[in-house]
Design a protein around this motif. Structure first.
Motif, mmCIF file in Angstrom:
data_model
loop_
_atom_site.group_PDB
_atom_site.id
_atom_site.type_symbol
_atom_site.label_atom_id
_atom_site.label_comp_id
_atom_site.label_asym_id
_atom_site.label_seq_id
_atom_site.Cartn_x
_atom_site.Cartn_y
_atom_site.Cartn_z
ATOM 1 N N ILE A 1 0.777 -1.057 0.045
ATOM 2 C CA ILE A 1 0.095 -0.030 -0.021
ATOM 3 C C ILE A 1 0.869 1.318 0.131
ATOM 4 O O ILE A 1 1.772 1.467 0.977
ATOM 5 C CB ILE A 1 -0.740 0.145 1.265
ATOM 6 C CG1 ILE A 1 -1.981 -1.213 1.273
ATOM 7 C CG2 ILE A 1 -1.663 1.196 1.074
ATOM 8 C CD1 ILE A 1 -2.812 -1.389 2.242
ATOM 9 N N GLU B 1 -10.554 -10.559 -1.525
ATOM 10 C CA GLU B 1 -9.354 -9.645 -0.880
ATOM 11 C C GLU B 1 -9.089 -8.389 -1.176
ATOM 12 O O GLU B 1 -8.899 -7.510 -0.503
ATOM 13 C CB GLU B 1 -8.358 -10.537 -0.370
ATOM 14 C CG GLU B 1 -7.410 -10.045 0.629
ATOM 15 C CD GLU B 1 -5.746 -10.753 0.827
ATOM 16 O OE1 GLU B 1 -4.974 -10.201 1.501
ATOM 17 O OE2 GLU B 1 -5.896 -12.103 0.511
ATOM 18 N N GLN C 1 -11.683 -5.691 -0.848
ATOM 19 C CA GLN C 1 -11.963 -5.362 0.454
ATOM 20 C C GLN C 1 -10.892 -4.369 1.051
ATOM 21 O O GLN C 1 -10.949 -3.413 1.701
ATOM 22 C CB GLN C 1 -11.951 -6.560 1.549
ATOM 23 C CG GLN C 1 -13.077 -7.712 1.241
ATOM 24 C CD GLN C 1 -13.179 -8.959 2.035
ATOM 25 O OE1 GLN C 1 -12.356 -9.564 2.163
ATOM 26 N NE2 GLN C 1 -14.231 -9.093 2.794
ATOM 27 N N THR C 2 -9.436 -4.720 0.603
ATOM 28 C CA THR C 2 -8.366 -3.985 1.162
ATOM 29 C C THR C 2 -8.523 -2.495 0.367
ATOM 30 O O THR C 2 -8.253 -1.562 1.177
ATOM 31 C CB THR C 2 -7.034 -4.861 0.718
ATOM 32 O OG1 THR C 2 -6.880 -5.982 1.201
ATOM 33 C CG2 THR C 2 -5.990 -3.890 1.211
ATOM 34 N N ARG D 1 -11.367 -0.721 2.192
ATOM 35 C CA ARG D 1 -10.810 -0.248 3.504
ATOM 36 C C ARG D 1 -10.188 1.099 3.564
ATOM 37 O O ARG D 1 -10.171 1.936 4.417
ATOM 38 C CB ARG D 1 -10.398 -1.379 4.398
ATOM 39 C CG ARG D 1 -11.304 -2.437 4.725
ATOM 40 C CD ARG D 1 -10.579 -3.203 5.976
ATOM 41 N NE ARG D 1 -9.760 -4.019 5.386
ATOM 42 C CZ ARG D 1 -9.785 -5.403 5.010
ATOM 43 N NH1 ARG D 1 -11.105 -5.950 4.944
ATOM 44 N NH2 ARG D 1 -8.974 -6.123 4.458
ATOM 45 N N CYS E 1 -16.392 -5.550 4.935
ATOM 46 C CA CYS E 1 -15.218 -5.120 4.424
ATOM 47 C C CYS E 1 -14.429 -5.069 5.782
ATOM 48 O O CYS E 1 -14.849 -4.856 6.839
ATOM 49 C CB CYS E 1 -15.334 -3.845 3.664
ATOM 50 S SG CYS E 1 -15.654 -4.016 2.091
#
Length: 355
Positions: free
Chosen positions: A6, A113, A116-117, A120, A355
């Motif tokens: 990230i 995934e 969701q990441t 978020r 999430c």
């Protein structure tokens, strides 16, 4: 699969007013990217600041059309949870589409995934006004710089996010649709069952003419061989309620397997309404209308959820359905599905994912 890297943006955008979001006009601060090569497979999963993609002019997506996409939404529930609606089905379908045009599959659990990441990270972008949501657009394109008709050896998987307003600002509003005898969306053996951009490009001419020449907001496509059997409405699956029975075209290889379609069939059967998945001709629809048996027509899809149809125009015949107002079945389906998506209605089927 390695963890998702990230990289946060240092310059965040001002968020648009929720009252004027529209659809597909605004995009969040970050996007998800992941690369594929024939040597390494899928690798380098990362969330980075939203921005232009740098692609070679010879990238194969521009020349041979290897691309697939999906569409789903994230919802802010009444108790401030963030919910996705059946994202596993989107993961399955993107791989189904990819297989048809020779794009390597993505691990389906990782697909969810990744969604969701990213969501978020961008949680502040999910609007909270009634009927609003965060639209999610995953897509895969061929990026190898080469000319020659073959499958690419390199791909990019990306996810972008766009906050969207309520599809129906004043409640469900029935639409008028044009039945097209001339243009064809897809044929069996082609790519109609895959969510690939070419299917949508081939629909644009008919859509434009339906609006300009017949004042219709959508096109009802007929089969590509006999020009007789119903397939889809615009970018939606379609249902007909005739004499108490709900009928929808069977999945024949040229029709997209809609996730909302699947959910609607499940709900109707649970409510004790008989649902048939079969071939249905435009002539049968017109006869049902003449006999007073055509009760409701509605489309199903991610954007509108349920889109009631108030009129059909075909061969210079202009018929009105249910006096041009939303039917009880369409309204109940809309209220139930959106209720589940926003956490207002109990999810007995495990369709929502946090999430």
């Amino acid at each position: 699969m390695n963890p998702i890297r990230i990289e946060k943006s240092t310059q965040l955008k001002p968020k648009p007013e929720q009252q004027s979001l529209g659809f597909g006009k605004h995009f969040t601060d970050h996007m998800f990217l992941m690369d594929y090569s024939s040597d390494e497979g899928w690798h380098d999963a990362r969330i980075v600041p939203y921005g232009p993609l740098e692609l070679d002019p010879a990238s194969m997506v521009f020349h041979y059309g290897q691309a697939v996409f999906e569409g789903l939404k994230a919802y802010r529930s009444v108790d401030e949870q963030i919910l996705l609606f059946r994202p596993d089905k989107n993961a399955q379908r993107i791989n189904h589409s990819s297989t048809r045009i020779s794009i390597p599959p993505i691990d389906e659990a990782f697909f969810v995934e990744a969604l969701q990441t990213l969501i978020r990270v961008e949680a502040d972008w999910i609007p909270s006004m009634e009927g609003t949501s965060l639209y999610i657009r995953p897509f895969i394109i061929a990026t190898e710089a080469a000319l020659g008709v073959r499958s690419s050896d390199h791909y990019l998987f990306a996810i972008i996010l766009s906050p969207g307003g309520a599809y129906y600002e004043e409640g469900l509003k029935p639409i008028r649709i044009f039945v097209d005898n001339h243009y064809v969306r897809a044929v069996q053996g082609g790519t109609g069952h895959a969510k690939t951009p070419g299917n949508y490009a081939s629909s644009l001419k008919g859509q434009m003419e339906a609006k300009e020449q017949h004042n219709c907001s959508q096109v009802l496509w007929l089969d590509g061989i006999e020009r007789t059997y119903i397939e889809e409405v615009g970018s939606m699956n379609v249902f007909f309620k005739i004499n108490g029975e709900v009928i929808t075209p069977e999945l024949n290889g040229s029709i997209l397997e809609g996730i909302t379609r699947n959910s609607v069939i499940h709900l109707l059967r649970e409510w004790g309404i008989h649902v048939s998945e079969r071939k249905i001709s435009i002539d049968e629809i017109m006869r049902a209308s003449d006999d007073g048996l055509l009760e409701e027509v509605f489309g199903t899809g991610t954007a509108a959820v349920i889109s009631p149809v108030g009129g059909l125009f075909w061969n210079n015949r202009d018929i009105v359905i249910n006096e041009g107002i939303t039917g009880a079945c369409s309204q109940k389906l809309y209220d139930t599905l959106t209720g589940i998506q926003y956490g207002k209605v109990q999810d007995k089927w495990g369709w929502t994912v946090k999430c």
